[in-house]
Every structure is written in structure tokens, then in C-alpha cells.
Design a protein around this motif. Structure first.
Motif, PDB file in Angstrom:
ATOM      1  N   PHE A 278      62.440  59.799 -30.250  1.00 20.44           N
ATOM      2  CA  PHE A 278      62.723  61.116 -30.812  1.00 20.44           C
ATOM      3  C   PHE A 278      63.890  61.739 -30.068  1.00 20.44           C
ATOM      4  O   PHE A 278      64.254  61.310 -28.978  1.00 20.44           O
ATOM      5  CB  PHE A 278      61.485  62.024 -30.791  1.00 20.44           C
ATOM      6  CG  PHE A 278      60.874  62.228 -29.438  1.00 20.44           C
ATOM      7  CD1 PHE A 278      61.403  63.142 -28.541  1.00 20.44           C
ATOM      8  CD2 PHE A 278      59.755  61.491 -29.048  1.00 20.44           C
ATOM      9  CE1 PHE A 278      60.825  63.345 -27.293  1.00 20.44           C
ATOM     10  CE2 PHE A 278      59.171  61.671 -27.791  1.00 20.44           C
ATOM     11  CZ  PHE A 278      59.713  62.594 -26.915  1.00 20.44           C
ATOM     12  N   GLU A 279      64.467  62.756 -30.699  1.00 16.41           N
ATOM     13  CA  GLU A 279      65.599  63.441 -30.100  1.00 16.41           C
ATOM     14  C   GLU A 279      65.104  64.603 -29.248  1.00 16.41           C
ATOM     15  O   GLU A 279      64.145  65.275 -29.615  1.00 16.41           O
ATOM     16  CB  GLU A 279      66.517  63.954 -31.215  1.00 16.41           C
ATOM     17  CG  GLU A 279      67.925  64.206 -30.737  1.00 16.41           C
ATOM     18  CD  GLU A 279      68.898  64.353 -31.904  1.00 16.41           C
ATOM     19  OE1 GLU A 279      68.977  65.454 -32.441  1.00 16.41           O
ATOM     20  OE2 GLU A 279      69.557  63.350 -32.266  1.00 16.41           O
ATOM     21  N   PHE A 280      65.726  64.803 -28.118  1.00 15.95           N
ATOM     22  CA  PHE A 280      65.395  65.996 -27.317  1.00 15.95           C
ATOM     23  C   PHE A 280      66.611  66.388 -26.505  1.00 15.95           C
ATOM     24  O   PHE A 280      67.574  65.615 -26.390  1.00 15.95           O
ATOM     25  CB  PHE A 280      64.157  65.743 -26.449  1.00 15.95           C
ATOM     26  CG  PHE A 280      64.441  65.146 -25.098  1.00 15.95           C
ATOM     27  CD1 PHE A 280      65.124  63.956 -24.963  1.00 15.95           C
ATOM     28  CD2 PHE A 280      64.020  65.791 -23.931  1.00 15.95           C
ATOM     29  CE1 PHE A 280      65.382  63.410 -23.709  1.00 15.95           C
ATOM     30  CE2 PHE A 280      64.277  65.258 -22.681  1.00 15.95           C
ATOM     31  CZ  PHE A 280      64.956  64.071 -22.572  1.00 15.95           C
ATOM     32  N   ASP A 281      66.588  67.612 -25.969  1.00 15.30           N
ATOM     33  CA  ASP A 281      67.713  68.081 -25.167  1.00 15.30           C
ATOM     34  C   ASP A 281      67.531  67.597 -23.732  1.00 15.30           C
ATOM     35  O   ASP A 281      66.922  68.275 -22.898  1.00 15.30           O
ATOM     36  CB  ASP A 281      67.830  69.605 -25.238  1.00 15.30           C
ATOM     37  CG  ASP A 281      69.129  70.086 -24.583  1.00 15.30           C
ATOM     38  OD1 ASP A 281      69.710  69.344 -23.773  1.00 15.30           O
ATOM     39  OD2 ASP A 281      69.552  71.212 -24.893  1.00 15.30           O
ATOM     40  N   GLY A 282      68.053  66.395 -23.479  1.00 15.22           N
ATOM     41  CA  GLY A 282      67.930  65.786 -22.156  1.00 15.22           C
ATOM     42  C   GLY A 282      68.690  66.554 -21.092  1.00 15.22           C
ATOM     43  O   GLY A 282      68.298  66.567 -19.928  1.00 15.22           O
ATOM     44  N   GLY A 283      69.781  67.198 -21.512  1.00 15.66           N
ATOM     45  CA  GLY A 283      70.547  67.992 -20.552  1.00 15.66           C
ATOM     46  C   GLY A 283      69.739  69.181 -20.050  1.00 15.66           C
ATOM     47  O   GLY A 283      69.679  69.447 -18.850  1.00 15.66           O
ATOM     48  N   ALA A 284      69.084  69.881 -20.973  1.00 14.11           N
ATOM     49  CA  ALA A 284      68.278  71.047 -20.587  1.00 14.11           C
ATOM     50  C   ALA A 284      67.086  70.619 -19.730  1.00 14.11           C
ATOM     51  O   ALA A 284      66.730  71.300 -18.761  1.00 14.11           O
ATOM     52  CB  ALA A 284      67.792  71.775 -21.843  1.00 14.11           C
ATOM     53  N   PHE A 285      66.486  69.490 -20.092  1.00 12.07           N
ATOM     54  CA  PHE A 285      65.368  68.930 -19.304  1.00 12.07           C
ATOM     55  C   PHE A 285      65.813  68.685 -17.870  1.00 12.07           C
ATOM     56  O   PHE A 285      65.202  69.151 -16.904  1.00 12.07           O
ATOM     57  CB  PHE A 285      64.923  67.620 -19.964  1.00 12.07           C
ATOM     58  CG  PHE A 285      63.935  66.790 -19.170  1.00 12.07           C
ATOM     59  CD1 PHE A 285      62.573  67.015 -19.271  1.00 12.07           C
ATOM     60  CD2 PHE A 285      64.374  65.758 -18.343  1.00 12.07           C
ATOM     61  CE1 PHE A 285      61.663  66.248 -18.560  1.00 12.07           C
ATOM     62  CE2 PHE A 285      63.479  64.982 -17.631  1.00 12.07           C
ATOM     63  CZ  PHE A 285      62.118  65.228 -17.738  1.00 12.07           C
ATOM     64  N   HIS A 286      66.911  67.973 -17.729  1.00 11.84           N
ATOM     65  CA  HIS A 286      67.445  67.570 -16.424  1.00 11.84           C
ATOM     66  C   HIS A 286      67.806  68.805 -15.590  1.00 11.84           C
ATOM     67  O   HIS A 286      67.401  68.943 -14.430  1.00 11.84           O
ATOM     68  CB  HIS A 286      68.664  66.688 -16.689  1.00 11.84           C
ATOM     69  CG  HIS A 286      69.220  65.964 -15.509  1.00 11.84           C
ATOM     70  ND1 HIS A 286      70.123  64.945 -15.645  1.00 11.84           N
ATOM     71  CD2 HIS A 286      69.040  66.102 -14.172  1.00 11.84           C
ATOM     72  CE1 HIS A 286      70.453  64.479 -14.445  1.00 11.84           C
ATOM     73  NE2 HIS A 286      69.816  65.162 -13.540  1.00 11.84           N
ATOM     74  N   LYS A 287      68.548  69.707 -16.202  1.00 13.45           N
ATOM     75  CA  LYS A 287      69.022  70.891 -15.495  1.00 13.45           C
ATOM     76  C   LYS A 287      67.869  71.775 -15.016  1.00 13.45           C
ATOM     77  O   LYS A 287      67.836  72.233 -13.872  1.00 13.45           O
ATOM     78  CB  LYS A 287      69.941  71.702 -16.427  1.00 13.45           C
ATOM     79  CG  LYS A 287      70.501  72.964 -15.817  1.00 13.45           C
ATOM     80  CD  LYS A 287      71.448  73.662 -16.794  1.00 13.45           C
ATOM     81  CE  LYS A 287      71.986  74.946 -16.198  1.00 13.45           C
ATOM     82  NZ  LYS A 287      73.019  75.547 -17.065  1.00 13.45           N
ATOM     83  N   GLU A 288      66.911  72.006 -15.901  1.00 13.18           N
ATOM     84  CA  GLU A 288      65.780  72.866 -15.566  1.00 13.18           C
ATOM     85  C   GLU A 288      64.949  72.235 -14.451  1.00 13.18           C
ATOM     86  O   GLU A 288      64.450  72.919 -13.552  1.00 13.18           O
ATOM     87  CB  GLU A 288      64.924  73.090 -16.821  1.00 13.18           C
ATOM     88  CG  GLU A 288      63.758  74.013 -16.642  1.00 13.18           C
ATOM     89  CD  GLU A 288      64.144  75.365 -16.030  1.00 13.18           C
ATOM     90  OE1 GLU A 288      65.238  75.858 -16.319  1.00 13.18           O
ATOM     91  OE2 GLU A 288      63.328  75.890 -15.246  1.00 13.18           O
ATOM     92  N   PHE A 289      64.815  70.927 -14.515  1.00 14.74           N
ATOM     93  CA  PHE A 289      64.076  70.172 -13.502  1.00 14.74           C
ATOM     94  C   PHE A 289      64.684  70.391 -12.120  1.00 14.74           C
ATOM     95  O   PHE A 289      63.976  70.630 -11.135  1.00 14.74           O
ATOM     96  CB  PHE A 289      64.182  68.683 -13.868  1.00 14.74           C
ATOM     97  CG  PHE A 289      62.944  67.920 -13.577  1.00 14.74           C
ATOM     98  CD1 PHE A 289      61.938  67.857 -14.517  1.00 14.74           C
ATOM     99  CD2 PHE A 289      62.781  67.272 -12.377  1.00 14.74           C
ATOM    100  CE1 PHE A 289      60.777  67.157 -14.249  1.00 14.74           C
ATOM    101  CE2 PHE A 289      61.629  66.572 -12.100  1.00 14.74           C
ATOM    102  CZ  PHE A 289      60.614  66.510 -13.032  1.00 14.74           C
TER     103      PHE A 289
END
Lengths: 358, 358
Positions: A278-289
Motif C-alpha cells: 500500500f501507499e503511505f507517506d514514508g517521509g512523514a513517518f520517518h521525520k516524525e519518528f
């Protein structure tokens, strides 16, 4: 003796006749009282998970058991001890993980799991086990002993989650449980008695009236309907969560939960989904992490110490909770009912014998 | 005095004239020696990260500094002490994170970062700082002191990663560093001296001959070219990694690295990417995470204790490593060279004054 087994031929679940097992050296013989049913059992029946013992055409099911020692066979146990067996066993004479008491950390291929993969389970009138894998529990908990194994799964996940936050000052106040099944509800009942947590939330996708929604509210939690408030909106609609416990097996939750976490929060993953692109916002995931020092821990299985903690935590829970949680305990004659699914069913068990004080 | 500042008007980077700061009570006045340049500086210049001080039209850059105490101003420091400043400062009279010495765990809005967001940095001939945020280092390390802050970032990430594995027996042997920039190379030099790690790998996307590839090989690591071996293939091509350190800011790495991890392994995320939607197998990510007890920790910034560990670890590194790593140190007259990018540039600094023994 009688046992409940999955057949390799047609994957049917039947009561079969098997010889009563003889305890080997270091093993005790245990008379089975109750064995719980969970999602893993259903996956094993359907063939999505697990595997048959070598050279056998069936698998005796069941990994959430409680029983009474019938023959200690020279071990440190005594006749009449109420015991709960752990699940993993060394496949070929043991390995380092079993030697240091951490079989739950063994990688695939370095363990069997009774009732799941490679070794018969506990849904039989008797079973044998090395005494080191039998955890004694108070006799008054005999009826509830089949809840020790599932709660031990939570104990281990919590231990990993707390360890991940141990290098700094972490004072969690809020927790969110994803999934309103029996494991989620047991976890909620445990967190409710944990003085760290002031506010608890549980996510599900059920319409009221629903017994799990009633139960979670009785336990003091706020119900979050995922159809109205998806996981990544929970922080906005409710509040940030210091701890998130995932018990849905829904793969999107594994990445969405990062957006439900408070700064410095941790998510524990317990589900085992199949492949799903599935598609997800990997950038937002990474940054928030990164920017908020978040953590994710995966957790599977549990070991003796987790079983012991689970016994302590079960002892602190109220009787009304168990009355609501356990929706059915069925004898061998109607064992199929323990495997039924439905909105009014929460936790079930098969009863092989009633506990009798000696 | 002279300072290097980004202008709010046109985002130009210039040497400007500013009054020499006066230390307030509890602050010391520090004469700046060197200030390192890193990716964050470039992002601040470009406007992708950070923010100007309130009521000011420019931001003095620089957060990787070393200097000499010029005026202790009644603090416990002494004239001539070589010191490295930490980066975060309390925005409005402090908060609990600063009070307990863990400003690195403060959420957005509860800190300023000198040279990055809300407060001027250290690229000036003099700066002041509360003494509690000045970490004394040995005088012989004066020339290398600007590496303490970047290495402290690694110290904190390692501390979080190790904490996450502290509830069970974890004996890591293999580590993979994603990114062959200066932070990755500093981390590699540190792990090389860590007796836990026997085999080290570093991922990049450069053709040989390349000075970073030469350097990582001199440090004993194996080069992994991501164009030939993507992160999720590393386990097959090389071996499973107990520890993965992400210093690329490439969001796909944050989820792919789970497939590079050994059972019970941990990944530390340090990059701060922008939004990026992409497709991935979330089911495989989730399942692998759970079934092998994996963990991910995000880490940002660092506090005094991490600076102190970084000093100890820098002292253990070989001189030839620093000779190769530091490709340029430039005076104010040619400061622009410290901000140039290119395949032969690894780590640069601006020199404001040379260290002189008193």
C-alpha cells in the motif's frame, strides 16, 4: 485419551483418540483443565500459520493451557500443583536461546511451538512437559489459568516497550490499544491497574451495542471507532498517546500509529499480517519518528518470567471483568462452540476436566 | 566582531559585523576556535529547516563549535578552558526537559537550537552560553572539538538503540551504516573501536575512486553500493545486521532496513526527510518486525552526557582518520569554501581563531 486435532488431510478439527503420553526424564505428566482459543488457533486450522509435527498427519491444537500435575515423575513439582505450560520447545536438543531462558527471542527454525508449529499442543486430556516449562500458579486461579499465556504476550511486549524508553525520563500517562479482541481487553485490564496510565483508549470497528465496547468502557477506557477516527487522526481528535499497543494485525496500523504517538512515545507491534502493498507517506513517518524520538518494538511469544508476571497481574483484576471477558467454556462434547466466531463472543475455552481440590 | 549569518531578506550567507556579546549571570564568554559545517547548515541556509530568532532579520549559523573560555564571569569554568557548547536552549525560562538535563527529549516548541532555530549559532568570533551548556574537553583536542557535537548525535542514537535491547541478552556482531557522509564515517570510526562489532558495513551510492569509500575501507568496513545492492537485499548478499544506523534521510530506508536486520536487531533513524508518498509491502514490514522481535528508534539532538561520551570516543580514534575525514578548515576570509559540496569534500570547518596554549 481424547484430544482435539487438526487433520493434515482435510484440515478438519476433530476429537481423536491418542495414547496417554508417558513423561520422559525431567518431564511431568499434567492433567489438562482448560485450554483457551485465540486467533492463532484459527490461523493454524485454516493453514495460514504453523505446521504439523514431523512424521505425523495431525496436530493437536492448543497453546493457552492450564492443568494439574498428575505425576511429577521425580521433578520438583508435586502432585496437585496447578501449572501453566509455556509454548516454545527446543527442536533438536536445544540451543542458546533455550539455555538462557529466552526461547521467545529464538529466530524462526530454532523453536517448535506446541499446538502451533512442529509439536502437539495441549488440547488433550493429558500432556507431558519438561518441568522447567511448567509455571506453577495459585490453585484458586485454576479456572483462569488459560489466560496466563495470552497475558504473558502483553507482559513481554510491555517489557520491550519500557526498555526502549529506559535511557531517559519517561512518564507515560496515556495508552491506546488497537484492537478490541480478547488480547486487547486483557491488556486494557492490566494497564488500568498500572498507576502510570491515567487515560486509556481502545480502537475497534464495531457498532453499539457491543459487548467489547461495553467492557472497555466498564474498564474506564474511551472507545475510538476506527471508521470515524482513523489511527493517524487520534492525536487530533483525542490526545497524543505515550504508548500504543497494536493487536489488530492490520498492517497500516504499524505505520499509522507513529502519528498517534506523543513525543518520546513507543508502539508495540504484535500482529502478524500477510503481505500487503500500500501507499503511505514514508517521509512523514520517518521525520516524525526522528524529530520526536519515537520507537517501535515488535514482540512475539514470551518466556517463564513473563508468565509469572502475568499471574501477578491477573490476580489484581476484578472478578466481574473475567465474567464479561470469558463468554464460553465448553466441554469436549461441544468443543466446536469454543471455535465459533461472532460479535457476542469474546474469549472461549475448552474444558477437559474441572479442578478438584485434593 | 565578525559573524557568519544567513539573511532573512535573500537567504544569502555573509560575514556581518555584530557587537561582541556580554555574558549574563551564569554565562561565560567563549572565544570561538572552529565551527563545523553539516547538512543541517545547508538546510537552514536553503530554508528547508530552522527559523530566525524573534525580532531579528538574520541568523548566525553554526552548531558544531569548539572554543576557549575568555571570561568565566563567576561560573565554575576557568580562563583558557577548551569547551564545546551543546545546541538546545530553553525558549522561555526553561521547562522540565531542561531542568532534568534532557533537552534532547523536549518536543517541538519547547526548545531553541543555536544556529538552527530561534537563537543565533556559534559562527562568530565570540559567543556566550550558560556554563551548564559548555562541556570542557582536553586542550589537546581543541582542533577536533568541532567533531564532538556530531558524534554526540551518534552517542544518543546508540544509547536509545541499546536500551531498546536491554531486556534480553543481545550480543550484536554486525552493523550497517546507511550513508557515507561525515556522520556515518564518524559513527563507523566509533563502532570500529566497539568490541561488540566484528563486521561493519557502509552503504553509499558512489563510484570508485572515492575518498569516502577509501576511508570506510581503511576503517575495515565493507562498502555496499546501494545501486547494486538495495537495503532490503543486503541480508541475502551479505549477512543479517544486528544494528543499522540510518544517516541518509532517505525515507525508503526507514522501512527497508527492517529487512536488513537480524532477528532481535534494532535500527536507529536519524534522517529528517520531507513528505514522500510511496508504495511498500506494509504486511511484510509488520510481520517481520513482530516475528523477529525487531525494533526501530528515532533519535534527534543530544545532551551533555552524550557530549562527554563523544569526547571519550574521539580520543580513541586514530590521527590518520581525522586527517582523511577533515578535508578543509577555512579562515573567515575564505569561509565560503567550507560550504562547498563535492565528491572530494567530507568534513569542513570554519576557523575563527587558532588555539594557543596559555
Amino acid at each position: 485419551m481424547k484430544a482435539i486435532a487438526v487433520s493434515q488431510d482435510d484440515r478438519s478439527l476433530d476429537v481423536i483418540e491418542k495414547p496417554r503420553p508417558e513423561p520422559a526424564e525431567g518431564e511431568a505428566l499434567v492433567k489438562t483443565l482448560r485450554v483457551g482459543v485465540d486467533g492463532t488457533d484459527h490461523e493454524v486450522i485454516e493453514g495460514g500459520h504453523g505446521g504439523f509435527p514431523e512424521d505425523d498427519d495431525h496436530l493437536v491444537l492448543g497453546h493457552e493451557a492450564v492443568g494439574v500435575v498428575e505425576d511429577p515423575n521425580g521433578t520438583t513439582l508435586e502432585v496437585g500443583d496447578v501449572v501453566v505450560p509455556t509454548v516454545r520447545r527446543p527442536p533438536n536438543g536445544g540451543n542458546e536461546y533455550f539455555e538462557r531462558g529466552e526461547p521467545d527471542m529464538a529466530p524462526s527454525g530454532m523453536y517448535h511451538e506446541r499446538g502451533i508449529v512442529g509439536e502437539h499442543g495441549f488440547m488433550a486430556e493429558y500432556f507431558t512437559s519438561p518441568a522447567e516449562f511448567l509455571v506453577p500458579i495459585p490453585a484458586e486461579m485454576a479456572d483462569l489459568g488459560f489466560l496466563v499465556e495470552p497475558l504473558s504476550i502483553t507482559e513481554k511486549a510491555m517489557e520491550l516497550a519500557e526498555a526502549s524508553r529506559s535511557s531517559f525520563t519517561w512518564d507515560p500517562e496515556t495508552a491506546l490499544i488497537l484492537g478490541n479482541g480478547s488480547l486487547g481487553l486483557l491488556t486494557l485490564a492490566m494497564l488500568r491497574n498500572d498507576e502510570n496510565y491515567d487515560r486509556l483508549y481502545m480502537l475497534g470497528r464495531r457498532d453499539r451495542p457491543d459487548p467489547t465496547v461495553d467492557l472497555l468502557e466498564e474498564l474506564g477506557a474511551t472507545y475510538v471507532d476506527s471508521r470515524k477516527t482513523p489511527v493517524d487522526m487520534i492525536q487530533e481528535v483525542h490526545e497524543p498517546m505515550d504508548f500504543v499497543f497494536e493487536a489488530t494485525g492490520y498492517a497500516k496500523h504499524a505505520v499509522q500509529l507513529v502519528h498517534a504517538l506523543a513525543p518520546n512515545g513507543v508502539g508495540a507491534l504484535l500482529g502478524v499480517p500477510g503481505p500487503w502493498e500500500f501507499e503511505f507517506d514514508g517521509g512523514a513517518f520517518h521525520k516524525e519518528f526522528v524529530l520526536h524520538n519515537k520507537a517501535l518494538v515488535g514482540s512475539v511469544n514470551s518466556h517463564v518470567r513473563h508468565f509469572e508476571s502475568a499471574v501477578d497481574h491477573l490476580a489484581e483484576m476484578d472478578d466481574w471483568f473475567f465474567d464479561d471477558l470469558i463468554t464460553g467454556v465448553y466441554g469436549l462434547g461441544e468443543f466446536e462452540r469454543a471455535f465459533e466466531d461472532g460479535d457476542t463472543i469474546i474469549k472461549t475455552a475448552v474444558e477437559f476436566a474441572q479442578y478438584e481440590e485434593r
